[in-house]
Design a protein around this motif. Structure first.
Motif, PDB file in Angstrom:
ATOM      1  N   ASP A 174       0.085  25.369  57.878  1.00  0.00           N
ATOM      2  CA  ASP A 174      -1.250  25.293  57.945  1.00  0.00           C
ATOM      3  C   ASP A 174      -1.863  25.965  56.807  1.00  0.00           C
ATOM      4  O   ASP A 174      -3.162  25.944  56.623  1.00  0.00           O
ATOM      5  N   ARG A 175      -1.256  25.439  55.707  1.00  0.00           N
ATOM      6  CA  ARG A 175      -1.813  25.820  54.155  1.00  0.00           C
ATOM      7  C   ARG A 175      -2.499  24.480  53.923  1.00  0.00           C
ATOM      8  O   ARG A 175      -2.581  23.335  54.546  1.00  0.00           O
ATOM      9  N   ALA A 176      -3.722  24.755  53.043  1.00  0.00           N
ATOM     10  CA  ALA A 176      -4.507  23.775  52.477  1.00  0.00           C
ATOM     11  C   ALA A 176      -3.795  22.702  51.954  1.00  0.00           C
ATOM     12  O   ALA A 176      -2.604  23.212  50.996  1.00  0.00           O
ATOM     13  N   THR A 177      -3.993  21.566  51.934  1.00  0.00           N
ATOM     14  CA  THR A 177      -3.093  20.480  51.247  1.00  0.00           C
ATOM     15  C   THR A 177      -4.344  19.785  50.048  1.00  0.00           C
ATOM     16  O   THR A 177      -5.048  19.173  50.575  1.00  0.00           O
ATOM     17  N   LEU A 178      -3.655  19.475  49.004  1.00  0.00           N
ATOM     18  CA  LEU A 178      -4.197  18.791  47.974  1.00  0.00           C
ATOM     19  C   LEU A 178      -3.727  17.535  47.918  1.00  0.00           C
ATOM     20  O   LEU A 178      -2.441  17.365  47.342  1.00  0.00           O
ATOM     21  N   LYS A 179      -4.116  16.417  48.270  1.00  0.00           N
ATOM     22  CA  LYS A 179      -3.566  14.969  48.062  1.00  0.00           C
ATOM     23  C   LYS A 179      -4.006  14.424  46.814  1.00  0.00           C
ATOM     24  O   LYS A 179      -5.111  14.117  46.289  1.00  0.00           O
ATOM     25  N   VAL A 180      -2.954  14.234  45.933  1.00  0.00           N
ATOM     26  CA  VAL A 180      -2.879  13.454  44.814  1.00  0.00           C
ATOM     27  C   VAL A 180      -2.334  12.154  44.573  1.00  0.00           C
ATOM     28  O   VAL A 180      -1.387  11.729  45.264  1.00  0.00           O
TER      29      VAL A 180
ATOM     30  N   ILE B  69      -0.847  26.665  48.364  1.00  0.00           N
ATOM     31  CA  ILE B  69      -1.076  25.613  48.757  1.00  0.00           C
ATOM     32  C   ILE B  69      -0.035  24.561  48.777  1.00  0.00           C
ATOM     33  O   ILE B  69       1.109  24.751  48.224  1.00  0.00           O
ATOM     34  N   ASP B  70      -0.408  23.439  49.669  1.00  0.00           N
ATOM     35  CA  ASP B  70       0.763  22.237  49.424  1.00  0.00           C
ATOM     36  C   ASP B  70       0.117  21.205  48.516  1.00  0.00           C
ATOM     37  O   ASP B  70      -1.286  21.197  48.777  1.00  0.00           O
TER      38      ASP B  70
ATOM     39  N   ALA C  18       4.891  16.626  50.922  1.00  0.00           N
ATOM     40  CA  ALA C  18       4.235  17.796  50.505  1.00  0.00           C
ATOM     41  C   ALA C  18       5.318  18.883  50.050  1.00  0.00           C
ATOM     42  O   ALA C  18       6.148  18.888  50.587  1.00  0.00           O
ATOM     43  N   THR C  19       4.730  19.520  48.929  1.00  0.00           N
ATOM     44  CA  THR C  19       5.361  20.747  48.440  1.00  0.00           C
ATOM     45  C   THR C  19       4.327  21.853  48.224  1.00  0.00           C
ATOM     46  O   THR C  19       3.301  21.818  47.751  1.00  0.00           O
ATOM     47  N   PRO C  20       5.022  23.125  48.530  1.00  0.00           N
ATOM     48  CA  PRO C  20       4.233  24.294  48.260  1.00  0.00           C
ATOM     49  C   PRO C  20       4.033  24.626  46.793  1.00  0.00           C
ATOM     50  O   PRO C  20       5.213  24.508  46.130  1.00  0.00           O
ATOM     51  N   VAL C  21       3.159  24.856  46.408  1.00  0.00           N
ATOM     52  CA  VAL C  21       2.926  25.312  45.013  1.00  0.00           C
ATOM     53  C   VAL C  21       1.805  26.277  44.716  1.00  0.00           C
ATOM     54  O   VAL C  21       1.043  26.710  45.772  1.00  0.00           O
TER      55      VAL C  21
END
Length: 241
Positions: free
Chosen positions: A4-10, A62-63, A70-73
């Motif tokens: 449920d973490r915010a995800t930044l798509k890059v 965040i992810d 998806a990776t936790p960072v």
């Protein structure tokens, strides 16, 4: 299992150098790198507005979604323009959720308006704005509250008086005691020095230059002095013939 973490798509980035970075920024993109995880550094690019909005609202963890994974960072470093504040470069650090890491967390002062010393006109100074803690990535708080509502003039709030976040501990470095770290101080009101008054009294006693004594009238411009007065023609001079 999705988090449920915010995800930044890059998107992956394969071009490097300052010229490429400037071009990306002109296109509204931000260059960045994901470090850690036992893998080589993974360069990426992402929309500046998207990254700015997500980082402003997301927590410390965040992810990042890169190449469909998806990776936790956590944010390792944000480089921003010194004037405009826009994001210029983003470094992310991959973390393992079951291993503690060190992170810098902002200290938020609570009760600033309620402090008796502030109500009396004292000056509250926020000395230490962020502190390093050690915790699991999932236990890193967005900020650490520090209550100053009871501070009087002359009081000092040390880190030892601030509650350590649950599941974390201070990471201050060897030999540094929380008692030695000042979070906030409340000083007496600042007194502005008033400028020295002009010597008006002295001026009144001496009188303005050229002032005519009371009871006499000053000659009009171009008018010759009266006979017998200094400067009158022949008044004090003696005929030498």
């Amino acid at each position: 299992m999705a988090s449920d973490r915010a995800t930044l798509k890059v998107e992956p980035r394969d071009a490097f150098g300052s010229r490429t970075s400037r071009r990306l920024r002109r296109e509204g993109l931000v260059p960045g790198v994901v470090y850690g995880g036992g893998a080589d550094a993974r360069p990426f690019q992402v929309g500046e507005r998207e990254a700015h909005n997500l980082l402003a609202k997301a927590g410390a963890l965040i992810d990042v979604e890169l190449a469909g994974k998806a990776t936790p960072v956590v944010v390792k470093e944000e480089q921003r323009h010194p004037v405009r504040g826009e994001l210029l470069h983003l470094d992310l650090l991959e973390v393992k959720l079951d291993e503690a890491i060190e992170a810098d967390v902002a200290i938020e002062l609570l009760g600033t308006e309620e402090a008796p010393g502030v109500k009396e006109g004292g000056v509250l100074e926020h000395v230490t704005h962020e502190i390093t803690i050690s915790a699991l990535p999932t236990e890193i708080p967005d900020s650490i509250p520090a209550d100053v509502s009871g501070m009087d003039i002359g009081d000092t709030l040390q880190l030892s008086m601030v509650a350590v976040p649950e599941g974390a501990e201070w990471a201050l470095g060897e030999g540094v005691d929380p008692e030695e770290v000042t979070v906030a101080t409340l000083s007496p009101p600042r007194v502005e020095e008033e400028p020295e008054p002009e010597l008006e009294e002295e001026a009144e006693l001496v009188g303005e230059e050229g002032e005519v004594p009371e009871g006499e009238e000053a000659p009009e411009e171009g008018e010759a002095p009266a006979e017998g007065e200094p400067g009158a023609e022949g008044g004090d001079s003696q005929d030498g013939e």
